[in-house]
Motif scaffolding. Structure first.
Motif, short mmCIF file in Angstrom:
data_model
loop_
_atom_site.label_atom_id
_atom_site.label_comp_id
_atom_site.label_asym_id
_atom_site.label_seq_id
_atom_site.Cartn_x
_atom_site.Cartn_y
_atom_site.Cartn_z
N ILE A 50 0.84 -1.20 0.00
CA ILE A 50 0.00 0.00 0.00
C ILE A 50 0.88 1.25 0.00
O ILE A 50 0.61 2.22 -0.71
CB ILE A 50 -0.93 -0.01 1.23
N ILE A 51 1.94 1.22 0.80
CA ILE A 51 2.82 2.38 0.89
C ILE A 51 3.51 2.63 -0.45
O ILE A 51 3.59 3.77 -0.93
CB ILE A 51 3.86 2.19 2.01
N ILE A 52 4.01 1.55 -1.07
CA ILE A 52 4.69 1.69 -2.36
C ILE A 52 3.75 2.28 -3.40
O ILE A 52 4.12 3.17 -4.17
CB ILE A 52 5.23 0.33 -2.83
N GLU A 53 2.50 1.77 -3.45
CA GLU A 53 1.54 2.29 -4.42
C GLU A 53 1.23 3.76 -4.18
O GLU A 53 1.03 4.53 -5.11
CB GLU A 53 0.26 1.46 -4.36
N GLY A 54 1.21 4.15 -2.89
CA GLY A 54 0.87 5.53 -2.57
C GLY A 54 1.98 6.52 -2.88
O GLY A 54 1.70 7.68 -3.19
N VAL A 55 3.23 6.08 -2.79
CA VAL A 55 4.34 7.02 -2.97
C VAL A 55 5.05 6.83 -4.30
O VAL A 55 6.02 7.56 -4.59
CB VAL A 55 5.38 6.87 -1.82
N GLU A 56 4.60 5.88 -5.13
CA GLU A 56 5.34 5.59 -6.36
C GLU A 56 5.51 6.81 -7.26
O GLU A 56 6.62 7.06 -7.76
CB GLU A 56 4.67 4.45 -7.12
N PRO A 57 4.45 7.63 -7.53
CA PRO A 57 4.67 8.80 -8.39
C PRO A 57 5.69 9.77 -7.81
O PRO A 57 6.58 10.25 -8.52
CB PRO A 57 3.27 9.44 -8.46
N GLN A 58 5.55 10.06 -6.50
CA GLN A 58 6.50 10.97 -5.86
C GLN A 58 7.90 10.35 -5.84
O GLN A 58 8.90 11.04 -6.04
CB GLN A 58 6.05 11.28 -4.43
N TRP A 59 7.96 9.05 -5.62
CA TRP A 59 9.24 8.33 -5.59
C TRP A 59 9.93 8.43 -6.95
O TRP A 59 11.14 8.68 -7.02
CB TRP A 59 8.96 6.87 -5.22
N ARG A 60 9.16 8.27 -8.03
CA ARG A 60 9.75 8.36 -9.38
C ARG A 60 10.26 9.78 -9.65
O ARG A 60 11.33 9.96 -10.25
CB ARG A 60 8.71 7.95 -10.43
#
Length: 211
Positions: free
Chosen positions: A50-60
């Motif tokens: 869930i955390i990865i899905e939530g931050v993926e755009p910002q992470w990229r």
């Protein structure tokens, strides 16, 4: 999970910030005393997906920004290395024009100036090639700049500092800044937060304080 993903999530999730601060409080208390009576750690479910899905755009976006910053920092480091080597070659040419038997002190000073600049150029090239070693040299170069600036501050304020010394201080300071930027681009801002925590500054996100 990488530190960058966790750090990006902590910056936007109030619940995780609260958990992080409570965990940091427990960690400190375990070093000195028993934890507070009302403190408890419940078994937490695996929220990594869930955390990865939530931050993926910002992470990229952060990854792209870091990649660009890293490329620019490495190019700047190479250019600084070229500047130091060119300056060293100039001093080396001066040393060849000095008769060491007639002026041993002058020959030694010019030769040592060339050696130091060759070494700084090598450090820049090596740091551009292997950016992860930057943390091992940026502290040393910062100390070198600090003492160089400190010993020459009086002459600088009086306008009596020779131009070569002024250029050396400026180039050395620029080298420290660029290597520091390389260090941050390589490891991300989270490494700076970890360094501050290791020094005892900051107990949680958004709550810096001296322990």
């Amino acid at each position: 999970m990488s530190d960058d993903a966790i750090d990006a999530h902590l910056a936007t999730c109030a619940d995780c910030q609260e958990f992080y601060n409570r965990a940091a409080l427990l960690n400190r208390n375990l070093h000195f005393q028993d934890p507070p009576a009302d403190f408890s750690l419940d078994s937490a479910p695996d929220l990594s997906k869930i955390i990865i899905e939530g931050v993926e755009p910002q992470w990229r976006r952060q990854a792209a920004t870091r990649a660009l910053g890293m490329a620019l920092a490495r190019v700047a480091t190479v250019l600084l290395g070229v500047a130091w080597i060119a300056w060293a070659v100039g001093y080396l040419q001066q040393s060849l024009a000095i008769d060491a038997s007639l002026d041993p002190a002058g020959y030694q000073l010019v030769t040592e100036a060339a050696i130091v600049r060759f070494a700084l150029g090598f450090v820049c090239f090596f740091a551009a090639w292997q950016p992860r070693v930057v943390s091992g040299v940026v502290v040393l170069l910062s100390a070198l700049w600090m003492f160089h600036f400190g010993f020459n501050l009086r002459n600088f304020l009086l306008g009596e500092l020779p131009e070569p010394m002024l250029w050396q201080a400026a180039l050395l300071g620029l080298t420290v800044v660029v290597l520091g930027a390389t260090w941050l681009a390589t490891n991300g801002w989270v490494v700076l937060q970890e360094a501050l925590r290791a020094l005892g500054f900051g107990v949680g996100v958004g709550e810096p304080k001296w322990r």
